[in-house]
Design an enzyme around this catalytic site. Structure first.
Site, PDB file in Angstrom:
ATOM      1  CE  LYS A 157       3.614   7.001   6.285  1.00 15.34           C
ATOM      2  NZ  LYS A 157       3.255   7.879   5.259  1.00 15.34           N
ATOM      3  CB  SER A 161      -5.704   4.465   2.593  1.00 10.63           C
ATOM      4  OG  SER A 161      -5.657   5.638   1.566  1.00 10.63           O
ATOM      5  CG  ASN A 191      -4.269  16.195   1.757  1.00 16.43           C
ATOM      6  OD1 ASN A 191      -4.012  15.697   2.908  1.00 16.43           O
ATOM      7  ND2 ASN A 191      -5.486  16.347   1.232  1.00 16.43           N
ATOM      8  CE  LYS A 199      -4.248   1.770   0.392  1.00 13.16           C
ATOM      9  NZ  LYS A 199      -3.642   2.907  -0.774  1.00 13.16           N
ATOM     10  CE  LYS A 202       5.123   7.405  -0.754  1.00 16.57           C
ATOM     11  NZ  LYS A 202       4.266   7.578   0.122  1.00 16.57           N
ATOM     12  CB  THR A 214      -2.508  12.946   6.053  1.00 14.61           C
ATOM     13  OG1 THR A 214      -2.710  11.879   4.987  1.00 14.61           O
ATOM     14  CG2 THR A 214      -0.873  12.556   6.484  1.00 14.61           C
TER      15      THR A 214
HETATM   16  N1  GLU Z   1       0.589   8.772   0.369  1.00 13.44           N
HETATM   17  C1  GLU Z   1       0.015   8.655   1.689  1.00 13.44           C
HETATM   18  C2  GLU Z   1       1.440   8.259   2.535  1.00 13.44           C
HETATM   19  O1  GLU Z   1       2.331   8.566   2.356  1.00 13.44           O
HETATM   20  C3  GLU Z   1      -1.133   7.709   1.830  1.00 13.44           C
HETATM   21  C4  GLU Z   1      -0.592   6.437   1.417  1.00 13.44           C
HETATM   22  C5  GLU Z   1      -2.129   5.393   1.195  1.00 13.44           C
HETATM   23  O2  GLU Z   1      -3.186   6.068   1.581  1.00 13.44           O
HETATM   24  O3  GLU Z   1      -1.822   4.269   0.725  1.00 13.44           O
HETATM   25  O4  GLU Z   1       1.202   7.864   3.703  1.00 13.44           O
END
Ligand code: GLU
Length: 424
Positions: free
Chosen positions: A102, A358, A229, A78, A114, A198
């Protein structure tokens, strides 16, 4: 759209090393098995694609896109997709690894991934962005999957791009699977509360840390770097809870107001001003670097990576740093902050609210039943508070920083996944 908020960073080539340095330190502190540490030193999958796109002026331009899957030991990978000129292999590898940690800290059934496209979204038209996004999604069709690898927004992307990705993948697969992507617009199966999640997680982490420090949120002053954001929702939510924000800034301008900035006015101003703060009159304009070393109790870097470095860490006056951005502090700056007894709530804990919601979006998509915003926020807050406690307790138990405490929290879980799934 959460636009990138400053010029490209200079330290990207050392980013993955910074991950490994912290991984090694945590592994040593907790006595992690060498085999597991070895597994996590390498990404599972790293895909680079190049694709042609027709620009508005009729010319053709080639674009580079990446997707890295760092781990899938605890579930599908994810993580977001970023659009920026400094997107490269090292960066996606680093960010994918951070996602593994994370998701484990947040106790989500996910591994980490990513992706990104090397482009400057500010210089592209909506039509060009749509064609780039669709071409990228199509090129990555075998990587992404609802139970495989699930993208989301990141720097330079938003629900709009996620809608295009979903549509493109649905066309390729010939069926509608909303959980293929998260951070979608609500009408396409997005979750209420995802957009602000976030920032909400940063707020929950800030309050949890202040409580541990015995500080009253109504009596502290805060500086927030970044007004995309993450930064704007963080500032808004803190302001709504009566916290004084003395400094805000984005890539266009930075402002200071000792009496506290009217964040509602700043948000209204940015909305009318193309999303940026330049020209805002609710504070004195200062240099962007001054925000980081300003006389405040709490510093929230919520823009870019590598902004707190060995060069400025010694001058930071805040007692608490809450990392809204991914990787705002370099590994070299960590010991300086530790010597100064500054508490750092690390990115892999503090900004986990986004991926937590998410996950809730993905769950709702799988159920085909949707929660109210109140339900989502309550589940989110509980999840973030629990994660904070786990990290805090591990930091206490191992007599270390919250950053290493967070890595230890993550590694304890991932270690089990790696061992149970085993090796060939
Ligand atoms: N891009 C966000 C992060 O770095 C969200 C990632 C997601 O929701 O999968 O945590």
């Amino acid at each position: 759209m959460s636009a990138p908020t400053a010029a490209p960073v200079a330290h990207t080539e050392s980013m993955f090393h910074a991950v490994l340095a912290r991984l090694d330190a945590a592994a040593k502190a907790m006595n992690l098995s060498d085999d597991v540490a070895q597994v996590l030193r390498y990404p599972q999958k790293l895909v680079k694609v190049c694709f042609p796109v027709t620009m508005d002026n009729g010319s053709m331009q080639m674009f580079e896109g990446y997707r890295c899957v760092h781990s899938t030991h605890l579930g599908p990978s994810k993580g977001g997709i970023r659009y920026a000129m400094d997107v490269n292999e090292d960066e996606v590898k680093t960010l994918a690894a951070w996602m593994s940690f994370k998701c484990a800290v947040a106790n989500l059934p996910y591994g980490g991934g990513k992706g990104g496209v090397k482009c400057d979204p500010r210089k592209l038209s909506v039509g060009e962005l749509e064609r780039i996004t669709r071409a990228y999604a199509k090129a990555m069709r075998d990587v992404f999957g609802v139970n495989k690898d699930v993208p989301a927004p990141d720097m330079g992307t938003s629900g709009r791009e996620m809608a295009w990705i979903l549509d493109e993948l649905n066309k390729v697969h010939g069926e509608d699977v909303p959980g293929l992507v998260t951070g979608k617009p609500i009408v396409l199966g997005g979750s209420l509360g995802r957009d602000a999640a976030t920032g909400r997680g940063v707020m929950v982490s800030t309050f949890a840390a202040l409580k541990k420090m015995g500080l009253d949120p109504k009596k502290v002053s805060v500086a927030v770097q970044g007004f995309g954001n993450v930064g704007s929702h963080t500032a808004r939510l803190l302001h709504e809870h009566g916290v004084k924000i003395c400094a805000i800034g984005d890539h266009t301008a930075t402002f200071w107001n000792e009496k506290g900035i009217d964040i509602t006015a700043a948000l209204a101003y940015a909305k009318k001003n193309g999303g940026v703060l330049k020209g805002f009159t609710g504070g004195t304009e200062i240099k962007s670097g001054e925000l980081l070393t300003a006389k405040v109790d709490v510093l929230i870097p919520a823009a870019l990576q590598n902004v707190i470095t060995e060069d400025n860490a010694g001058n930071i006056q805040a007692k608490l740093i809450v990392e809204g951005a991914n990787g705002p502090t370099t590994a070299e700056a960590d010991p300086i902050l530790q010597d100064k007894k500054i508490i750092v709530v690390p990115d892999i804990l503090a900004n986990g609210g986004g991926v937590t919601v998410s996950y809730f979006e993905w769950v709702q998509n799988k159920m085909g039943y949707y929660w109210t915003e109140k339900e989502v926020n309550e589940k989110h807050d509980l999840s973030m508070e629990t994660a904070f406690e786990h990290v805090w307790n591990n930091a206490q138990e191992f007599k270390t920083t919250m950053r290493l405490g967070a890595y230890i929290t993550a590694l304890k879980k991932i270690e089990q996944g790696v061992k149970m799934k085993g090796f060939y």
